[in-house]
Write an enzyme that holds these catalytic residues in place. Structure first.
Site, PDB file in Angstrom:
ATOM      1  N   GLU A 280       0.913  -1.151   0.000  1.00 23.49           N
ATOM      2  CA  GLU A 280       0.000   0.000   0.000  1.00 23.49           C
ATOM      3  C   GLU A 280       0.944   1.190   0.000  1.00 23.49           C
ATOM      4  O   GLU A 280       1.384   1.620   1.065  1.00 23.49           O
ATOM      5  CB  GLU A 280      -0.842   0.031   1.280  1.00 23.49           C
ATOM      6  CG  GLU A 280      -1.740  -1.159   1.472  1.00 23.49           C
ATOM      7  CD  GLU A 280      -3.213  -0.825   1.276  1.00 23.49           C
ATOM      8  OE1 GLU A 280      -3.511   0.177   0.609  1.00 23.49           O
ATOM      9  OE2 GLU A 280      -4.038  -1.582   1.787  1.00 23.49           O
ATOM     10  N   CYS A 315      -2.679   9.093   2.652  1.00 22.96           N
ATOM     11  CA  CYS A 315      -2.248   8.556   1.352  1.00 22.96           C
ATOM     12  C   CYS A 315      -3.325   8.819   0.319  1.00 22.96           C
ATOM     13  O   CYS A 315      -3.054   8.875  -0.870  1.00 22.96           O
ATOM     14  CB  CYS A 315      -1.987   7.074   1.476  1.00 22.96           C
ATOM     15  SG  CYS A 315      -3.366   6.238   2.260  1.00 22.96           S
TER      16      CYS A 315
HETATM   17  N1  LIG Z   1      -1.389   3.255   0.285  1.00 29.66           N
HETATM   18  C1  LIG Z   1      -1.718   3.396   1.546  1.00 29.66           C
HETATM   19  O1  LIG Z   1      -2.657   2.789   2.046  1.00 29.66           O
HETATM   20  C2  LIG Z   1      -0.927   4.355   2.414  1.00 29.66           C
HETATM   21  C3  LIG Z   1      -1.396   4.651   3.700  1.00 29.66           C
HETATM   22  C4  LIG Z   1      -0.677   5.568   4.455  1.00 29.66           C
HETATM   23  C5  LIG Z   1       0.468   6.155   3.945  1.00 29.66           C
HETATM   24  N2  LIG Z   1       0.901   5.847   2.707  1.00 29.66           N
HETATM   25  C6  LIG Z   1       2.089   6.488   2.149  1.00 29.66           C
HETATM   26  O2  LIG Z   1       3.096   6.567   3.139  1.00 29.66           O
HETATM   27  C7  LIG Z   1       3.953   7.671   2.864  1.00 29.66           C
HETATM   28  C8  LIG Z   1       4.153   8.494   4.129  1.00 29.66           C
HETATM   29  O3  LIG Z   1       4.862   7.824   5.080  1.00 29.66           O
HETATM   30  P1  LIG Z   1       6.460   7.927   5.230  1.00 29.66           P
HETATM   31  O4  LIG Z   1       6.997   8.898   4.256  1.00 29.66           O
HETATM   32  O5  LIG Z   1       6.779   8.107   6.652  1.00 29.66           O
HETATM   33  O6  LIG Z   1       6.806   6.465   4.718  1.00 29.66           O
HETATM   34  P2  LIG Z   1       8.152   5.615   4.876  1.00 29.66           P
HETATM   35  O7  LIG Z   1       8.148   4.679   3.721  1.00 29.66           O
HETATM   36  O8  LIG Z   1       9.333   6.459   5.096  1.00 29.66           O
HETATM   37  O9  LIG Z   1       7.904   4.802   6.246  1.00 29.66           O
HETATM   38  C9  LIG Z   1       6.864   3.863   6.355  1.00 29.66           C
HETATM   39  C10 LIG Z   1       7.281   2.765   7.320  1.00 29.66           C
HETATM   40  O10 LIG Z   1       8.388   2.062   6.776  1.00 29.66           O
HETATM   41  C11 LIG Z   1       9.406   1.940   7.754  1.00 29.66           C
HETATM   42  N3  LIG Z   1      10.682   1.845   7.024  1.00 29.66           N
HETATM   43  C12 LIG Z   1      11.444   2.850   6.544  1.00 29.66           C
HETATM   44  N4  LIG Z   1      12.538   2.348   5.926  1.00 29.66           N
HETATM   45  C13 LIG Z   1      12.448   0.998   6.007  1.00 29.66           C
HETATM   46  C14 LIG Z   1      13.264  -0.087   5.552  1.00 29.66           C
HETATM   47  N5  LIG Z   1      14.387   0.112   4.877  1.00 29.66           N
HETATM   48  N6  LIG Z   1      12.853  -1.335   5.801  1.00 29.66           N
HETATM   49  C15 LIG Z   1      11.707  -1.582   6.474  1.00 29.66           C
HETATM   50  N7  LIG Z   1      10.908  -0.599   6.939  1.00 29.66           N
HETATM   51  C16 LIG Z   1      11.261   0.680   6.696  1.00 29.66           C
HETATM   52  C17 LIG Z   1       9.237   3.167   8.612  1.00 29.66           C
HETATM   53  O11 LIG Z   1       9.823   2.998   9.893  1.00 29.66           O
HETATM   54  C18 LIG Z   1       7.740   3.267   8.683  1.00 29.66           C
HETATM   55  O12 LIG Z   1       7.237   2.398   9.670  1.00 29.66           O
HETATM   56  C19 LIG Z   1       3.267   8.473   1.796  1.00 29.66           C
HETATM   57  O13 LIG Z   1       3.888   8.237   0.561  1.00 29.66           O
HETATM   58  C20 LIG Z   1       1.837   7.908   1.791  1.00 29.66           C
HETATM   59  O14 LIG Z   1       1.153   8.035   0.556  1.00 29.66           O
HETATM   60  C21 LIG Z   1       0.235   4.941   1.942  1.00 29.66           C
END
Ligand SMILES: NC(=O)c1ccc[n+]([C@@H]2O[C@H](COP(=O)([O-])OP(=O)(O)OC[C@H]3O[C@@H](n4cnc5c(N)ncnc54)[C@H](O)[C@@H]3O)[C@@H](O)[C@H]2O)c1
Length: 533
Positions: A280, A315
């Site tokens: 997602e 998102c």
């Molecule tokens: N499609 C959906 O349902 C949905 C829902 C909510 C948010 N989002 C998206 O999330 C983004 C916003 O959040 P963000 O920028 O904080 O996201 P991010 O990808 O930086 O972080 C998301 C999660 O991934 C973890 N993470 C980061 N690096 C990682 C790695 N190398 N390995 C494993 N886990 C890791 C983080 O700790 C966090 O828990 C936006 O792009 C938004 O559109 C999507």
């Protein structure tokens, strides 16, 4: 925000009411009294070996301390691929989870528990009371949906008659066994809660990681589930940094990982975990206002909510609005500007942006404003009179208008369609004969999460819907881009890794795989039927 003494009163009455499962007090979290996050592995809560303090998004004071990975690796590796339960093993656990869901729904239905989670969410991811409360309500309704026998109905098998007597084939939903669940900061309760329950319902043991800035909320949800009868060893939880979790997963090799977050991390995990992922990821969500102008107050209100509620940190937030010239003539932009001006920090209808600083947002705006014909429609200035630390953003609800022709040019398309995860949207305008160009824009986007076609003209909506793919698309005068309730599928489409959340179909897709068992018990054929061929 409620006055501190009222919050303290709530916390005390909560602890009396709740068999004391709660471990964090939103009223007390502060620089003077930081909250402590605990990891959960094999049924035991542990203080992490290393801690990191998280700045309070409202004033910058360090207020939460969130890594040792070996126990997590061992715990996941001890889970059989056939899971903790499946249709042939420990089936009583399906009804056990129906009972846990029922008790958890009842617990969350208590006004003091609803308030508790609402305040806790607001403390770590500041958003309006209505937005934070909606997470709690959706989670409770989801738990109500999966009470009683609904867990085993969700995992139901089917059977088909065979070719001869004694043969039947049955399709089962089988767990993956050891799985991982990674979720972002913006929905601290709803996303981890719905996904972890789905993983458990289908017989998996999940390792849960929620963004460390907000993971206290999911920790409290797990503590509540323990109090509601969930076996303590069924879920592990690790706080800490995403990078650490990435390394952990490469060692532990979960059979499947559900990731919710940015496109960058999604692609990295796909490579690191050899494609064993459901995603997602980012949303660049579009809304098309059709030619039939009606109910302008309502449509403008919904546009404002979609673009700017939760400071645009959904998102599903409206990232681009394609405005038909009839709507432009009806003054939609002025209405949006007036509504955006009503948003204020005092009620968190606009608030801190957790992953974009003001400098980055300003740079993005400046880049867009260099596009020929682009202009600032409204907003664009940093918020004033607050103590939000500079590591977070604080920006007025903002819209930049970009002409459609320029938006489509190869030079400008990538920047004009970059997701800015904050209170920001792009506006553009089209005429009837330019609808194919609007559809070209939607086709060229990479992310296909949510979309809205605001029109009650069936031929218009039919044309748009037939030529687009977004996984959650609203159509009709009340169409919106945001809204991930428990009663319909929410998730992207157009990608074999695309996941979903909330419904029985989403749970079956993400948290189980198909297994066919062909039962062939005889009687066996005799004589000529055994000729060698
Ligand atoms: N499609 C959906 O349902 C949905 C829902 C909510 C948010 N989002 C998206 O999330 C983004 C916003 O959040 P963000 O920028 O904080 O996201 P991010 O990808 O930086 O972080 C998301 C999660 O991934 C973890 N993470 C980061 N690096 C990682 C790695 N190398 N390995 C494993 N886990 C890791 C983080 O700790 C966090 O828990 C936006 O792009 C938004 O559109 C999507």
């Amino acid at each position: 925000m409620l006055a501190a003494h009222r919050l303290r009163q709530q916390a005390h009455s909560l602890q009396r009411a709740l068999s004391c499962w709660c471990n964090a007090d939103p009223a007390k979290l502060s620089g003077a009294s930081p909250g402590q996050a605990y990891n959960l592995v094999n049924g035991k809560w542990h203080m992490p070996a290393k801690s990191k303090t998280i700045p309070d998004p409202m004033n910058g004071e360090p207020f939460i301390k969130p890594d040792e990975v070996e126990p997590f690796v061992r715990s996941l590796q001890a889970v059989p691929k056939s899971g903790l339960h499946n249709p042939l093993k420990n089936p009583e656990r399906y009804t056990m989870y129906g009972a846990v869901s029922a008790r958890a729904a009842q617990e969350m239905g208590k006004p003091e528990v609803e308030d508790y989670f609402t305040r806790l969410i607001q403390r770590v991811a500041p958003k309006h009371d209505a937005q934070a409360r909606a997470e709690v309500v959706v989670t409770r309704r989801f738990l109500e949906n999966f009470s009683g026998d609904q867990v085993r109905f969700t995992a139901r098998s089917f059977s088909v008659a065979g070719d001869h007597a004694g043969q039947t084939s049955s399709g089962h939903r089988w767990p993956f066994g050891p799985v991982a669940l990674i979720t972002p900061f913006n929905f601290p309760l709803e996303i981890p809660a719905l996904q972890v329950m789905g993983a458990l319902f289908m017989g998996n043991k999940p390792l849960v990681h929620v963004d460390h800035r907000v993971s206290l909320v999911a920790e409290e949800f797990l503590r509540m589930l323990h109090a509601c009868g969930m076996p303590a060893t069924d879920v592990d939880m690790i706080h800490g940094s995403g990078k650490t979790v990435g390394r952990l997963l490469m060692q532990a090799r979960p059979r499947s990982t559900l990731f919710t977050g940015s496109q960058r991390v999604a692609e990295q995990l796909t490579a690191d975990l050899h494609g064993k992922v459901f995603l997602e990821d980012a949303g660049f969500d579009w809304k098309i206002l059709g030619p039939d102008v009606a109910e302008p107050d309502y449509v403008a209100w919904q546009c404002d909510q979609d673009a700017y509620a939760c400071s645009g940190q959904k998102c599903s937030a409206q990232s681009i609005l394609f405005v038909h010239e009839n709507w432009a003539a009806a003054g939609i932009e002025q209405r949006l500007k007036a509504l955006a001006a009503k948003r204020k920090l005092s009620d968190l209808s606009v608030g801190p942006v957790l992953t974009w600083t003001n400098e980055r947002m300003q740079a993005h705006m400046d880049r867009l404003l260099q596009i020929p014909g682009a202009r600032l429609a409204f907003g664009g200035r940093p918020l004033e009179g607050h103590a939000i630390p500079a590591c977070y953003g604080a920006m007025e609800p903002t819209a930049v208008f970009v002409p459609l022709q320029q938006l489509l040019s190869p030079e400008h398309f990538p920047i004009a369609t970059t997701e800015l995860f904050g209170p920001f949207q792009v506006l553009t305008e089209y005429k009837d004969e330019e609808l194919p160009r609007v559809l070209e824009a939607t086709e060229r986007l990479e992310a296909h999460l949510t979309a809205a076609v605001v029109s009650n003209d069936p031929l218009f909506t039919q044309k748009v819907l037939a030529n687009t793919v977004n996984g959650t698309t609203y159509a009709g005068l009340r169409a919106r881009t945001t809204g991930a309730p428990q009663n319909h599928w929410f998730g992207p489409a157009g990608d074999p890794r695309a996941a979903g959340i909330g419904t029985p179909e989403a749970i079956r897709l993400v948290w189980s795989c198909h297994r066919e068992i062909i039962s062939d018990v005889g009687p066996v054929p005799q004589g000529a039927a055994l000729a060698t061929t």
